[in-house]
Design a protein around this motif. Structure first.
Motif, mmCIF file in Angstrom:
data_model
loop_
_atom_site.group_PDB
_atom_site.id
_atom_site.type_symbol
_atom_site.label_atom_id
_atom_site.label_comp_id
_atom_site.label_asym_id
_atom_site.label_seq_id
_atom_site.Cartn_x
_atom_site.Cartn_y
_atom_site.Cartn_z
ATOM 1 N N LEU A 1 -12.129 3.485 -0.718
ATOM 2 C CA LEU A 1 -10.744 3.218 -0.312
ATOM 3 C C LEU A 1 -9.786 4.068 -1.138
ATOM 4 O O LEU A 1 -8.889 4.713 -0.599
ATOM 5 C CB LEU A 1 -10.422 1.728 -0.478
ATOM 6 C CG LEU A 1 -8.959 1.323 -0.290
ATOM 7 C CD1 LEU A 1 -8.507 1.574 1.142
ATOM 8 C CD2 LEU A 1 -8.779 -0.153 -0.664
ATOM 9 N N THR B 1 -11.975 -2.104 7.224
ATOM 10 C CA THR B 1 -12.718 -0.894 7.581
ATOM 11 C C THR B 1 -13.553 -0.359 6.423
ATOM 12 O O THR B 1 -14.443 0.465 6.644
ATOM 13 C CB THR B 1 -11.755 0.215 8.064
ATOM 14 O OG1 THR B 1 -10.865 0.553 7.014
ATOM 15 C CG2 THR B 1 -10.978 -0.224 9.289
ATOM 16 N N LEU C 1 0.833 -1.197 0.000
ATOM 17 C CA LEU C 1 0.000 0.000 0.000
ATOM 18 C C LEU C 1 0.870 1.250 0.000
ATOM 19 O O LEU C 1 0.615 2.189 -0.744
ATOM 20 C CB LEU C 1 -0.929 -0.021 1.218
ATOM 21 C CG LEU C 1 -2.012 1.044 1.255
ATOM 22 C CD1 LEU C 1 -2.874 0.971 0.007
ATOM 23 C CD2 LEU C 1 -2.857 0.883 2.486
ATOM 24 N N GLN D 1 -1.802 -6.867 7.704
ATOM 25 C CA GLN D 1 -1.947 -5.419 7.554
ATOM 26 C C GLN D 1 -3.008 -5.101 6.499
ATOM 27 O O GLN D 1 -3.848 -4.225 6.690
ATOM 28 C CB GLN D 1 -0.624 -4.783 7.136
ATOM 29 C CG GLN D 1 0.387 -4.680 8.241
ATOM 30 C CD GLN D 1 1.687 -4.050 7.735
ATOM 31 O OE1 GLN D 1 2.029 -4.166 6.566
ATOM 32 N NE2 GLN D 1 2.395 -3.397 8.633
ATOM 33 N N SER E 1 -6.480 -5.664 7.900
ATOM 34 C CA SER E 1 -6.950 -4.635 8.847
ATOM 35 C C SER E 1 -7.299 -3.337 8.131
ATOM 36 O O SER E 1 -8.233 -2.643 8.524
ATOM 37 C CB SER E 1 -5.927 -4.402 9.956
ATOM 38 O OG SER E 1 -4.761 -3.816 9.458
ATOM 39 N N ILE E 2 -6.566 -3.007 7.066
ATOM 40 C CA ILE E 2 -6.869 -1.789 6.307
ATOM 41 C C ILE E 2 -8.173 -1.961 5.531
ATOM 42 O O ILE E 2 -9.068 -1.112 5.583
ATOM 43 C CB ILE E 2 -5.723 -1.442 5.333
ATOM 44 C CG1 ILE E 2 -4.470 -1.042 6.112
ATOM 45 C CG2 ILE E 2 -6.135 -0.338 4.376
ATOM 46 C CD1 ILE E 2 -3.223 -0.978 5.257
#
Length: 189
Positions: free
Chosen positions: A84, A67, A4, A60, A63-64
Motif C-alpha cells: 500500500l 484491494t 489519505l 472510502q 474500499s481503498i
C-alpha cells in the motif's frame, strides 16, 4: 480532504533513506496494529488516523484498503502495508524521484543533504514547541497521541530521554537525535 489525501500531500510521507523508511513503516504498522495480531484492520487504521487528527471516511478507507488485503485475511499484513505504501509512493512521488535523479549526479553530498532533511523532518515531529529540543513532556505527548502505553508514565518517558541524552541536560537535541537515528540505521542494515 480525506486522511489519505492529507497524508500523501505531506512532505514527510516518504523519507529518502530506504532504511529509515523501512524502520518508520514497521513502527507505524506496529502502532496501528493495536491488538498486536500482525494485521491492521480498517477499524484500527481509522482509529489511528483519528488519533493523529486526520478526518477519515470509513467507507472510502475500507474500499481503498480492501484491494491490498490478501484473500482469507481480515486486515493488512506488514507486506500488504508495504505494498500500500509503495503504491501511494509511486503514485504521488514518482515525478519527484525523476527530478531528483536529474539533479543528483551521484554525489554523496546530495544524498547526505537529503538524509539531513529527512532527519530534520522527523525531529520536528517530536519537537512540538520548535525550541530545538525534545523534552520528556514533548515525547510523552507524541507517544500518547500514537497510543503507546509508555506515554502514560512520565518516568518511563524520562528514561527513554536519558538513554539518548549524551550531555545529560534532560532533553534530546538534534545532534543526539541524529546519533540515535544513525545507530538504528546501522542496526537494520
Amino acid at each position: 480532504m480525506d486522511a489519505l489525501t492529507t497524508a500523501v500531500k505531506s512532505s514527510s510521507f516518504r523519507l529518502r533513506s530506504p532504511s529509515l523508511n523501512s524502520v518508520r513503516l514497521r513502527r507505524i504498522f506496529d502502532l496501528f496494529d493495536t491488538n498486536h495480531d500482525e494485521l491492521i484492520t480498517v477499524d484500527e487504521l481509522s482509529r489511528a488516523l483519528i488519533l493523529l487528527g486526520l478526518d477519515t471516511n470509513i467507507n472510502q478507507l475500507d474500499s481503498i484498503i480492501k484491494t491490498f488485503i490478501q484473500d482469507g485475511n481480515t486486515g493488512l499484513t506488514f507486506d500488504d502495508f508495504q505494498d500500500l505504501h509503495k503504491e501511494i509512493d509511486d503514485l504521488f512521488f514518482r515525478l519527484d524521484d525523476n527530478n531528483d535523479s536529474c539533479n543528483d549526479d551521484g554525489d554523496s553530498k546530495v544524498q547526505d543533504r537529503k538524509e539531513e532533511t529527512d532527519l530534520t523532518e522527523a525531529f520536528k515531529v517530536f519537537d512540538e514547541d520548535g525550541d530545538g529540543y525534545i523534552s520528556a513532556k514533548e515525547l510523552q505527548t507524541v507517544l500518547m497521541k500514537l497510543g503507546f502505553a509508555e506515554g502514560n508514565e512520565i518516568k518511563r518517558v524520562e528514561m527513554m530521554i536519558s538513554s539518548v541524552d549524551r550531555n545529560h541536560d534532560g532533553r534530546v537535541d538534534f545532534i543526539e537525535f541524529k546519533e540515535m537515528m544513525r545507530k538504528v540505521i546501522v542496526l537494520i542494515r
